[in-house]
Design an enzyme around this catalytic site. Structure first.
Site, PDB file in Angstrom:
ATOM      1  N   LYS A  71       0.911  -1.127  -0.128  1.00 48.36           N
ATOM      2  CA  LYS A  71      -0.122  -0.035  -0.098  1.00 48.36           C
ATOM      3  C   LYS A  71       0.937   1.412   0.036  1.00 48.36           C
ATOM      4  CE  LYS A  71      -1.611  -1.708   3.471  1.00 48.36           C
ATOM      5  NZ  LYS A  71      -2.477  -2.018   4.753  1.00 48.36           N
ATOM      6  N   THR A 107      -8.174   8.827   8.676  1.00 42.95           N
ATOM      7  CA  THR A 107      -7.744   7.606   7.957  1.00 42.95           C
ATOM      8  C   THR A 107      -7.289   6.751   8.755  1.00 42.95           C
ATOM      9  OG1 THR A 107      -5.611   8.641   8.012  1.00 42.95           O
ATOM     10  CG2 THR A 107      -6.641   8.942   5.871  1.00 42.95           C
ATOM     11  N   GLY A 137      -7.428   3.520  10.683  1.00 42.95           N
ATOM     12  CA  GLY A 137      -8.250   2.019  10.418  1.00 42.95           C
ATOM     13  C   GLY A 137      -8.230   1.684   8.897  1.00 42.95           C
ATOM     14  N   THR A 138      -7.645   2.675   8.124  1.00 42.52           N
ATOM     15  CA  THR A 138      -7.614   2.396   6.825  1.00 42.52           C
ATOM     16  C   THR A 138      -7.124   0.815   6.269  1.00 42.52           C
ATOM     17  OG1 THR A 138      -7.400   4.756   6.540  1.00 42.52           O
ATOM     18  CG2 THR A 138      -7.339   3.346   4.457  1.00 42.52           C
ATOM     19  N   GLY A 139      -5.956   0.628   6.994  1.00 38.24           N
ATOM     20  CA  GLY A 139      -5.218  -0.766   6.761  1.00 38.24           C
ATOM     21  C   GLY A 139      -6.163  -1.896   7.166  1.00 38.24           C
ATOM     22  N   CYS A 140      -6.567  -1.884   8.252  1.00 34.23           N
ATOM     23  CA  CYS A 140      -7.427  -2.893   8.791  1.00 34.23           C
ATOM     24  C   CYS A 140      -8.777  -3.107   7.986  1.00 34.23           C
ATOM     25  CB  CYS A 140      -8.228  -2.570  10.143  1.00 34.23           C
ATOM     26  SG  CYS A 140      -6.707  -2.180  11.482  1.00 34.23           S
TER      27      CYS A 140
END
Ligand SMILES: Cc1ncc(COP(=O)(O)OP(=O)(O)O)c(N)n1
Ligand SMILES: Cc1ncsc1CCOP(=O)(O)O
Ligand SMILES: [Mg+2]
Length: 536
Positions: free
Chosen positions: A218, A251, A253-256
């Site tokens: 990412k 943003t 928590g975007t990865g989870c």
């Protein structure tokens, strides 16, 4: 030993061709060691198990995974690896769950429920990774998505360097997909910062060589880039997945969320690349929707996974519960009549409300959708300012787009049960019924009121069979829902309609008596007086 039958586990197959498309008959038994029995025809729903940490601020971790899966229409069960005290400012504390208890949670879920995809997030210790690996060996999951969470968005360490070798040597070789951000990719590779797309490609290849089937790096943190570019590598081809960078600090928590959304799409049966593309689009849409939401004092706020939070801000004056007494004077608009009298829909509605209409329906059979939506929005403002509910006839899409209070559908429109699933529990649904059977079905399907008619002949709706006062009475007596009478009703006969004297007949719905007249306000006022008198 596993308490799940081999047959049951094989029904979890993610890539089975019939997966999830149709209701399945499957077998299960509540008792250990007893033979599986045929229970019933059931609908298998896609299921993601997330193995991650709890975030008290609910923007990331387990809470984000639950919301993302719910928003993507997938069941999500949870194994909690750590409890964190955190907010938008940072992580104030981390309390790892003992590895044995992580193991217990894993067994509880996997021995009982068919899991399609396991997604991992925060794995705070090597021992927890070890327990997870053992469980995955025992229960043989169909797809594993690893989000190698190490550092929170606020920069706090969530899993120390001690787990890196377990990740590299044991977990990644089992993964179908690993989704590191730039920092996590650097940590996994033990290499300096990744700064360019070329670096990302090299990193993807090196991580792929650690054993996962697919790698998604990412690039959200890539410096000097106006677009957000992720690199996806499947061992053969590199794909650049670009999207415009959304200007927001919400943003957290975007990865989870991305990882659990990909897991959700995989659980539905989609192949890897389409699953990633649709999950990315979902996350971008949610970020864009949430960009002006304010939560907390820290630098990175959460976003709205369900894409709904702002609906309730824009309409604080909306009534939450339907009041059947609102059916007393139900004004139904007609585009032809408005054209004839040279008035806009909004002017027509204004006159009706000022004259005493207690509920408004926009019944615009030949208005362009864009104009209809525009008018609906301005009528809604007007209705809200007077506390009068606004219903949209036939057009569920328009009702949803303008956030109207409800919809009215007939027997040949969209079925009420489908409408309810689309509009949710708060909207008012009215349904036209001519018979007690239709009235019973309306109740079963969770409609809020019945429109019964045509009571008298009318020119407003062609070929409409009339039910008369007798038919109206029969429907009312057999209906558990409130009823409004419609068809050919005006000042001359409104009294006789109400006089049938059935408690759940709450009012009359009129088109021409209000709108095929010179002054809507005057006619509404007169009709309101008749109805108020009759209702005494
Ligand atoms: C209050 C109320 N009752 C009945 C109707 C008629 O709805 P429907 O049968 O779907 O016919 P159309 O109005 O769509 O022609 C109604 N609109 N409102
Ligand atoms: C929409 C509808 N549904 C049954 S009768 C009718 C038309 C009612 O119009 P009017 O009040 O002008 O008779
Ligand atoms: Mg209709």
């Amino acid at each position: 030993m596993s308490v799940v039958s081999a047959e049951f586990l094989s029904s979890c197959s993610l890539f089975s061709p019939s997966f999830q498309k149709q209701p399945r008959v499957f077998r299960r038994s509540n008792r250990r060691n007893s033979p599986p029995v045929l229970v019933a025809e059931m609908v298998r729903v896609p299921h993601v198990l997330t193995v991650a940490g709890s975030d008290s601020s609910a923007g990331a971790g387990i809470q984000a995974d639950l919301k993302a899966c719910a928003a993507r229409g997938v069941y999500c069960s949870t194994v909690i690896t750590a409890v964190t005290a955190q907010n938008t400012v940072g992580v104030q504390g981390v309390h790892a769950v003992p590895e044995d208890f992580v193991g217990e949670q894993l067994k509880s879920v996997l021995s009982d429920m068919p899991v399609d995809v396991v997604k991992t997030g925060m794995l705070p210790s090597e021992a927890i990774v070890q327990v997870l690996l053992q469980t995955l060996d025992e229960f043989h999951c169909q797809a594993l998505v690893v989000d190698p969470v190490m550092v929170s968005t606020s920069g706090d360490v969530l899993a120390g360097p001690s787990i890196l070798s377990s990740f590299r040597e044991k977990l990644l070789p089992k993964a179908d997909l690993v989704t590191p951000n730039l920092k996590e990719a650097s940590a996994l590779l033990g290499c300096p910062q990744i700064q360019t797309l070329a670096d990302m490609r090299s990193a993807a290849k090196l991580i792929y060589n650690m054993g996962p089937q697919h790698v998604l790096i990412k690039g959200g943190d890539l410096p000097a880039s106006s677009d957000a570019v992720d690199i996806f590598y499947d061992g053969e081809t590199f794909y650049e997945l670009c999207s415009s960078r959304i200007k927001t600090s919400n943003t957290h928590g975007t990865g989870c969320t991305l990882a659990s959304s990909i897991a959700a799409e995989l659980a539905k049966g989609f192949p890897m690349l389409p699953a990633i593309k649709v999950a990315k689009r979902y996350v971008e849409t949610a970020l864009d929707y949430s960009k002006d939401i304010v939560f907390g004092n820290g630098p990175q706020g959460p976003f709205d996974h369900v894409i709904k939070l702002k609906n309730n801000i824009s309409s604080p004056s909306r009534k939450l519960v339907f009041n059947p007494d609102d059916l007393l004077l139900y004004a139904v608009t007609d585009s032809g009549m408005n054209r004839k009298w040279n008035r806009s829909i909004t002017d027509a509605v204004k006159g009706a409300i000022e004259g005493g209409a207690t509920i408004i329906q926009l019944r615009e059979k030949d208005t362009d959708t864009r104009d209809f939506l525009q008018s609906a929005k301005s009528c809604l403002e007007l209705c809200r300012s007077h506390g009068v509910p606004l219903i949209i006839n036939d057009r569920i899409d328009v009702a949803l787009a303008c956030d109207a209070d409800g919809v009215h559908v007939g027997q040949s429109d969209m079925p009420v049960s489908v409408v309810r699933a689309l509009v949710g529990t708060e909207k008012i649904i009215g349904v036209s019924c001519k018979t007690p059977e239709q009235a019973e079905k309306a109740w079963m399907d969770s409609a809020d009121y019945i429109g019964c008619g045509g009571v008298y002949p009318t020119n407003t709706k062609a070929n409409n069979i009339t039910v008369g006062l007798d038919g109206l009475k029969k429907v009312c007596l057999n209906s558990k829902l409130p009823v409004v009478a419609i068809g050919g009703i005006g000042i001359s006969n409104a009294h006789s309609v109400i006089e049938i004297g059935v408690p759940n007949l709450k009012g009359v719905a009129v088109v021409s008596a209000l709108f095929d007249t010179e002054c809507v306000l005057t006619e509404a006022r007169k009709l309101h007086a008749v109805l108020s008198d009759a209702a005494k």
